[in-house]
Write a protein that holds these residues in place. Structure first.
Motif, PDB file in Angstrom:
ATOM      1  N   LEU A 182      -3.404   2.477 -17.204  1.00  0.00           N
ATOM      2  CA  LEU A 182      -3.006   2.272 -15.811  1.00  0.00           C
ATOM      3  C   LEU A 182      -2.175   0.988 -15.710  1.00  0.00           C
ATOM      4  N   ARG A 183      -1.038   1.016 -16.395  1.00  0.00           N
ATOM      5  CA  ARG A 183      -0.163  -0.161 -16.434  1.00  0.00           C
ATOM      6  C   ARG A 183       1.269   0.298 -16.661  1.00  0.00           C
ATOM      7  N   SER A 184       2.231  -0.354 -15.974  1.00  0.00           N
ATOM      8  CA  SER A 184       3.646  -0.036 -16.178  1.00  0.00           C
ATOM      9  C   SER A 184       4.486  -1.271 -15.881  1.00  0.00           C
ATOM     10  N   GLU A 185       5.555  -1.436 -16.651  1.00  0.00           N
ATOM     11  CA  GLU A 185       6.483  -2.546 -16.430  1.00  0.00           C
ATOM     12  C   GLU A 185       7.581  -2.170 -15.442  1.00  0.00           C
ATOM     13  N   ASN A 186       7.805  -0.875 -15.273  1.00  0.00           N
ATOM     14  CA  ASN A 186       8.856  -0.445 -14.342  1.00  0.00           C
ATOM     15  C   ASN A 186       8.597   1.010 -13.944  1.00  0.00           C
ATOM     16  N   HIS A 187       7.922   1.178 -12.831  1.00  0.00           N
ATOM     17  CA  HIS A 187       7.575   2.515 -12.358  1.00  0.00           C
ATOM     18  C   HIS A 187       8.249   2.768 -11.007  1.00  0.00           C
ATOM     19  N   LEU A 188       8.869   3.938 -10.876  1.00  0.00           N
ATOM     20  CA  LEU A 188       9.584   4.266  -9.641  1.00  0.00           C
ATOM     21  C   LEU A 188       8.659   5.050  -8.710  1.00  0.00           C
ATOM     22  N   VAL A 189       8.416   4.505  -7.528  1.00  0.00           N
ATOM     23  CA  VAL A 189       7.537   5.127  -6.541  1.00  0.00           C
ATOM     24  C   VAL A 189       8.349   5.542  -5.322  1.00  0.00           C
ATOM     25  N   GLU A 190       8.286   6.833  -4.960  1.00  0.00           N
ATOM     26  CA  GLU A 190       8.917   7.277  -3.722  1.00  0.00           C
ATOM     27  C   GLU A 190       7.914   7.044  -2.598  1.00  0.00           C
ATOM     28  N   VAL A 191       8.167   6.056  -1.799  1.00  0.00           N
ATOM     29  CA  VAL A 191       7.215   5.607  -0.790  1.00  0.00           C
ATOM     30  C   VAL A 191       7.070   6.653   0.315  1.00  0.00           C
ATOM     31  N   GLY A 192       5.842   7.093   0.529  1.00  0.00           N
ATOM     32  CA  GLY A 192       5.569   8.076   1.569  1.00  0.00           C
ATOM     33  C   GLY A 192       5.423   9.488   1.056  1.00  0.00           C
ATOM     34  N   ARG A 193       5.778   9.735  -0.193  1.00  0.00           N
ATOM     35  CA  ARG A 193       5.627  11.088  -0.755  1.00  0.00           C
ATOM     36  C   ARG A 193       4.192  11.323  -1.230  1.00  0.00           C
ATOM     37  N   ASN A 194       3.440  10.228  -1.411  1.00  0.00           N
ATOM     38  CA  ASN A 194       2.021  10.266  -1.775  1.00  0.00           C
ATOM     39  C   ASN A 194       1.758  10.908  -3.126  1.00  0.00           C
ATOM     40  N   GLU A 195       2.709  10.761  -4.037  1.00  0.00           N
ATOM     41  CA  GLU A 195       2.507  11.298  -5.379  1.00  0.00           C
ATOM     42  C   GLU A 195       1.701  10.336  -6.240  1.00  0.00           C
ATOM     43  N   PHE A 196       1.838   9.023  -5.983  1.00  0.00           N
ATOM     44  CA  PHE A 196       1.046   8.035  -6.728  1.00  0.00           C
ATOM     45  C   PHE A 196      -0.325   7.917  -6.070  1.00  0.00           C
ATOM     46  N   HIS A 197      -0.370   7.362  -4.850  1.00  0.00           N
ATOM     47  CA  HIS A 197      -1.554   7.347  -4.007  1.00  0.00           C
ATOM     48  C   HIS A 197      -1.138   6.847  -2.627  1.00  0.00           C
ATOM     49  N   PRO A 198      -1.607   7.505  -1.565  1.00  0.00           N
ATOM     50  CA  PRO A 198      -1.193   7.101  -0.206  1.00  0.00           C
ATOM     51  C   PRO A 198      -1.428   5.619   0.089  1.00  0.00           C
ATOM     52  N   ASP A 199      -2.605   5.080  -0.299  1.00  0.00           N
ATOM     53  CA  ASP A 199      -2.916   3.677  -0.019  1.00  0.00           C
ATOM     54  C   ASP A 199      -1.986   2.740  -0.785  1.00  0.00           C
ATOM     55  N   PHE A 200      -1.718   3.076  -2.046  1.00  0.00           N
ATOM     56  CA  PHE A 200      -0.818   2.272  -2.883  1.00  0.00           C
ATOM     57  C   PHE A 200       0.569   2.210  -2.244  1.00  0.00           C
ATOM     58  N   GLU A 201       1.076   3.363  -1.829  1.00  0.00           N
ATOM     59  CA  GLU A 201       2.431   3.436  -1.277  1.00  0.00           C
ATOM     60  C   GLU A 201       2.509   2.786   0.109  1.00  0.00           C
TER      61      GLU A 201
END
Length: 438
Positions: A182-201
């Motif tokens: 559970l670690r990344s130096e450069n991860h692309l998150v589409e904010v609001g799509r909730n693919e990572f986790h809603p709270d995180f985004e």
């Protein structure tokens, strides 16, 4: 040979087979003669060893071989005489073989259950009224534009907004200790799509490039990553950059760039509407069949053969393994356990077996079969979808022993169509069907 059939349960039969003493004697004699030709006993030439000496050295071997051969030779005939059709290899138990006496053994096997099926024609069933809205067409158009969009850095120094793409470095901790993987130096998150986790985004909103923040996330108990399911993880995050999608303008030039088949936006919309309609027609028909078969199933109780249920579970687990392999993963890497999966798949597998038994009985009662012409048409449709030669597709299925299972699938479809044709269909709105199912 004497055969007796016993009913152990609705899905199990026991065949007791008695072989006459004379047949046993003959088999034992023939086997000793065969063994004697090659037996090596000190003090005797091959083929000249007395019977009593052979019995001392090879008695257990001969007894075992004669028992196995008698079962192998007589069981198929006994099954045929009893008129049973085993679903799995019979479990054989036999008495000790003694020369001069008859030989008795039993074979327990699973069989298709016998059940009464009636009143399955003329059932009332609801079919959803098919509707494809303009909003659905526009949504599909939006997906096409999105698929052809460019991801570009945000020009101004502004806060992260909904639908932005945030490049982040992060690491997850549980009770102060790093969580493996559970670690990344450069991860692309589409904010609001909730693919990572809603709270995180959600916590990224309002932050800018260079900001650092901490977020506590409670993962759901049914989270798709088993090792995170039900856990609370603390994330340390650093925002590296912010990007946004630059959508292409929806005009005739854009449409022409997609395919030589389209000249205008209206032509693309018409194609999308046709495809959505075709997809919805298949879904509506599939749902109608499911509800109709459920009505039939609810009216009958069937003892399910465990071997058929296990086969269905095996298939479901194999599909999961195939998908994991395609993604370069394994059960262990995905945090999955086969025994747990088998337990979770059992209810659906039992429903599937019950449905197949019902469809099989309906087909039998109404003499429904799949003839050669229907099989050829099925292969032709598969080939058309794959842009392949029908003969080549059929050869592949036959070479991989898939032709019989495909014929069975066609029979299932034919039987379901037979049920639908005999039902009283009433078209209703989708919301009404949803309400009734709830």
């Amino acid at each position: 040979m004497k055969t007796t059939l016993e009913v152990v349960s609705p899905v199990k039969r026991k065949i007791v087979v008695e072989v006459e003493p004379e047949e046993v004697r003959r088999k034992v004699e023939d086997t000793y003669k065969s063994v004697g030709k090659s037996a090596k006993v000190h003090g005797f030439r091959p083929g000249k060893v007395p019977r009593n000496i052979l019995e001392r050295y090879y008695g257990a071997q001969v007894t075992d071989e004669v028992s196995r051969n008698l079962v192998h030779e007589t069981l198929p005939k006994a099954i045929e005489e009893a008129g049973v059709y085993p679903l799995s290899p019979p479990l054989v138990e036999n008495d000790v073989l003694r020369e001069g006496e008859g030989f008795t053994y039993s074979a327990v096997m699973e069989v298709r259950p016998e059940f009464e099926l009636k009143d399955y024609m003329g059932l009332d069933a609801e079919k959803e009224i098919l509707r494809v809205s303009e909003a659905e067409v526009e949504k599909q158009l939006g997906e096409i534009r999105r698929a052809n969009a460019k991801l570009v850095p945000v020009k101004e120094d502004r806060e992260i907004r909904e639908n932005d793409f945030a490049s982040v470095a992060y690491e997850g901790y549980e009770d102060g200790k790093p969580v493996e993987g559970l670690r990344s130096e450069n991860h692309l998150v589409e904010v609001g799509r909730n693919e990572f986790h809603p709270d995180f985004e959600r916590e990224l909103l309002g932050h800018r490039t260079g900001d650092t923040l901490r977020v506590s996330v409670q993962f759901e108990k049914n989270h798709h990553v088993p090792k995170l399911a039900g856990k609370r993880v603390d994330f340390r995050i650093r925002v590296i950059g912010v990007k946004e999608l630059e959508l292409p303008e929806l005009n005739d030039e854009f449409v022409k760039s997609l395919s030589v088949d389209f000249e205008t936006v209206d032509a693309l919309k018409a194609k999308i509407r046709d495809e959505l309609t075709s997809r919805e027609e298949k879904r509506v028909e599939r749902d109608l069949r499911r509800r109709l078969l459920k009505k039939v199933s609810e009216k009958v109780e069937i003892d399910l053969p465990e071997s058929l249920v296990e086969e269905e579970i095996d298939y479901a687990v194999a599909m999961v393994q195939q998908n994991l392999t395609r993604m370069g993963s394994t059960f262990e890497k995905a945090g999955l356990r086969k025994d747990k999966l088998r337990e979770e798949f059992r209810p659906a597998s039992e429903r599937r077996v019950k449905d197949l038994l019902i469809l099989g009985e309906i087909a039998r009662q109404n003499d429904l079969t799949v003839d050669e012409a229907e099989l050829e048409e099925g292969f032709r449709q598969i080939a058309a979808g794959m842009n392949q030669d029908p003969a080549a597709v059929r050869s592949y299925y036959e070479a991989n022993h898939l032709a019989d299972s495909y014929r069975q699938r066609l029979l299932e479809e034919k039987t379901l169509n037979f049920l639908v044709k005999g039902a009283n269909i009433r078209e209703v709105e989708a919301v009404q069907i949803a309400a009734e199912e709830e």
